[in-house]
Design a protein around this motif. Structure first.
Motif, mmCIF file in Angstrom:
data_model
loop_
_atom_site.group_PDB
_atom_site.id
_atom_site.type_symbol
_atom_site.label_atom_id
_atom_site.label_comp_id
_atom_site.label_asym_id
_atom_site.label_seq_id
_atom_site.Cartn_x
_atom_site.Cartn_y
_atom_site.Cartn_z
ATOM 1 N N MET A 19 0.838 -1.208 0.000
ATOM 2 C CA MET A 19 0.000 0.000 0.000
ATOM 3 C C MET A 19 0.868 1.250 0.000
ATOM 4 N N ASP A 20 1.903 1.255 0.800
ATOM 5 C CA ASP A 20 2.829 2.394 0.824
ATOM 6 C C ASP A 20 3.486 2.586 -0.539
ATOM 7 N N ALA A 21 3.918 1.491 -1.150
ATOM 8 C CA ALA A 21 4.561 1.571 -2.469
ATOM 9 C C ALA A 21 3.588 2.114 -3.512
ATOM 10 N N PHE A 22 2.336 1.691 -3.440
ATOM 11 C CA PHE A 22 1.311 2.154 -4.371
ATOM 12 C C PHE A 22 1.090 3.656 -4.231
ATOM 13 N N VAL A 23 0.956 4.109 -2.994
ATOM 14 C CA VAL A 23 0.742 5.540 -2.750
ATOM 15 C C VAL A 23 1.960 6.336 -3.221
ATOM 16 N N ARG A 24 3.156 5.886 -2.882
ATOM 17 C CA ARG A 24 4.374 6.587 -3.323
ATOM 18 C C ARG A 24 4.464 6.645 -4.845
ATOM 19 N N LYS A 25 4.032 5.598 -5.499
ATOM 20 C CA LYS A 25 4.103 5.528 -6.965
ATOM 21 C C LYS A 25 3.188 6.550 -7.636
ATOM 22 N N TYR A 26 1.996 6.768 -7.078
ATOM 23 C CA TYR A 26 0.999 7.582 -7.768
ATOM 24 C C TYR A 26 0.630 8.892 -7.083
ATOM 25 N N TYR A 27 1.049 9.101 -5.860
ATOM 26 C CA TYR A 27 0.594 10.273 -5.118
ATOM 27 C C TYR A 27 0.949 11.589 -5.819
ATOM 28 N N LEU A 31 -1.827 14.277 -6.893
ATOM 29 C CA LEU A 31 -1.793 15.600 -6.263
ATOM 30 C C LEU A 31 -1.681 16.695 -7.317
ATOM 31 N N HIS A 32 -0.814 16.499 -8.300
ATOM 32 C CA HIS A 32 -0.655 17.471 -9.392
ATOM 33 C C HIS A 32 -1.982 17.663 -10.120
ATOM 34 N N TYR A 33 -2.659 16.576 -10.400
ATOM 35 C CA TYR A 33 -3.962 16.627 -11.060
ATOM 36 C C TYR A 33 -4.954 17.433 -10.212
ATOM 37 N N CYS A 34 -5.002 17.153 -8.932
ATOM 38 C CA CYS A 34 -5.929 17.860 -8.039
ATOM 39 C C CYS A 34 -5.585 19.343 -7.956
ATOM 40 N N CYS A 35 -4.304 19.673 -7.950
ATOM 41 C CA CYS A 35 -3.886 21.079 -7.920
ATOM 42 C C CYS A 35 -4.367 21.825 -9.156
ATOM 43 N N ARG A 36 -4.368 21.180 -10.291
ATOM 44 C CA ARG A 36 -4.806 21.817 -11.532
ATOM 45 C C ARG A 36 -6.310 22.050 -11.548
ATOM 46 N N HIS A 37 -7.033 21.298 -10.752
ATOM 47 C CA HIS A 37 -8.483 21.476 -10.690
ATOM 48 C C HIS A 37 -8.919 22.419 -9.583
ATOM 49 N N LEU A 38 -8.242 22.376 -8.458
ATOM 50 C CA LEU A 38 -8.735 23.089 -7.295
ATOM 51 C C LEU A 38 -8.022 24.404 -7.024
ATOM 52 N N LYS A 69 -3.609 3.690 -12.446
ATOM 53 C CA LYS A 69 -3.495 5.152 -12.421
ATOM 54 C C LYS A 69 -4.725 5.801 -13.061
ATOM 55 N N ASN A 70 -5.212 5.232 -14.137
ATOM 56 C CA ASN A 70 -6.396 5.786 -14.783
ATOM 57 C C ASN A 70 -7.607 5.729 -13.857
ATOM 58 N N TYR A 71 -7.733 4.652 -13.116
ATOM 59 C CA TYR A 71 -8.833 4.530 -12.157
ATOM 60 C C TYR A 71 -8.681 5.569 -11.050
ATOM 61 N N LEU A 72 -7.454 5.815 -10.617
ATOM 62 C CA LEU A 72 -7.212 6.850 -9.605
ATOM 63 C C LEU A 72 -7.617 8.225 -10.128
ATOM 64 N N TYR A 73 -7.360 8.497 -11.411
ATOM 65 C CA TYR A 73 -7.779 9.782 -11.992
ATOM 66 C C TYR A 73 -9.300 9.930 -11.953
ATOM 67 N N VAL A 74 -10.014 8.847 -12.207
ATOM 68 C CA VAL A 74 -11.478 8.902 -12.157
ATOM 69 C C VAL A 74 -11.932 9.248 -10.740
ATOM 70 N N ILE A 75 -11.338 8.601 -9.753
ATOM 71 C CA ILE A 75 -11.696 8.879 -8.359
ATOM 72 C C ILE A 75 -11.323 10.318 -7.999
ATOM 73 N N ALA A 76 -10.121 10.742 -8.421
ATOM 74 C CA ALA A 76 -9.662 12.111 -8.127
ATOM 75 C C ALA A 76 -10.577 13.140 -8.780
ATOM 76 N N ARG A 77 -11.020 12.853 -9.974
ATOM 77 C CA ARG A 77 -11.934 13.762 -10.673
ATOM 78 C C ARG A 77 -13.197 13.972 -9.838
ATOM 79 N N ASN A 78 -13.745 12.892 -9.314
ATOM 80 C CA ASN A 78 -14.954 12.996 -8.484
ATOM 81 C C ASN A 78 -14.662 13.723 -7.174
ATOM 82 N N ALA A 79 -13.510 13.457 -6.583
ATOM 83 C CA ALA A 79 -13.145 14.142 -5.338
ATOM 84 C C ALA A 79 -13.004 15.643 -5.580
ATOM 85 N N CYS A 80 -12.429 16.009 -6.709
ATOM 86 C CA CYS A 80 -12.263 17.433 -7.038
ATOM 87 C C CYS A 80 -13.608 18.081 -7.328
ATOM 88 N N LYS A 81 -14.475 17.373 -8.031
ATOM 89 C CA LYS A 81 -15.802 17.916 -8.338
ATOM 90 C C LYS A 81 -16.551 18.274 -7.072
#
Length: 172
Positions: A19-27, A31-38, A69-81
């Motif tokens: 789980m830590d490796a996964f978060v480190r890989k994609y965080y 975060l960059h994606y969320c910054c561009r939206h919010l 990663k693509n699935y994470l973008y979908v979740i992040a998109r909803n979180a940003c919305k």
């Protein structure tokens, strides 16, 4: 088998190191994606953390069909919305510059972020995924669950709107 599939299997078995490796890989990307939206670093960090929380809550039901990663973008998109109304400031990565050339770059950057913010949501989303997240058009189509021709149209339309807002010479 791809690396994400194995990592996800380990996470499903309760491996916290996975789980830590996964978060480190994609965080950083999320975060960059969320910054561009919010446009507010605190809100963006909260949305990025919420993205991973939602992913891990649904991990048991997750079926790996491609890029996690693509699935994470979908979740992040909803979180940003869900947070759009809370963030209204434009981020500037630099502190206030000391010379006139740097001030000009900050003004251009602020104008760019303001112009992006004014785009309709469907155009803004494609523009951010393509130019700030550096995703392929086919990946964008998969994330947004739309056809490739529509992605191309929205990207072309977003560029056109940006040119109109910023002026042809400033957008190059």
């Amino acid at each position: 088998m791809d690396e994400d599939f194995l990592l996800i299997q380990r996470m499903k078995w309760g491996d916290e190191a996975a789980m830590d490796a996964f978060v480190r890989k994609y965080y950083a990307d999320i975060l960059h994606y969320c910054c561009r939206h919010l446009y507010d670093s605190g809100e963006a960090e909260d949305a990025a953390q919420e993205t991973f929380e939602r992913f891990f809550r649904r991990l048991r039901d997750y079926r790996h069909y491609g890029k996690a990663k693509n699935y994470l973008y979908v979740i992040a998109r909803n979180a940003c919305k869900s947070r759009y109304g809370a963030a209204s400031t434009v981020p500037l990565d630099e502190s206030i510059p000391s010379d006139a050339d740097d001030l000009g770059r900050v003004d251009v950057k602020a104008d760019l972020f303001t112009a992006i913010r004014k785009l309709p949501e469907e155009l803004r989303e494609v523009l951010i995924l393509r130019y700030f997240q550096d995703l392929k058009l086919s990946e964008i189509a998969q994330i947004l669950q739309i056809g490739l021709p529509l992605v191309k149209y929205r990207l072309r339309r977003a560029k056109q709107c940006m040119r109109e807002q910023l002026g042809e010479e400033e957008y190059r």
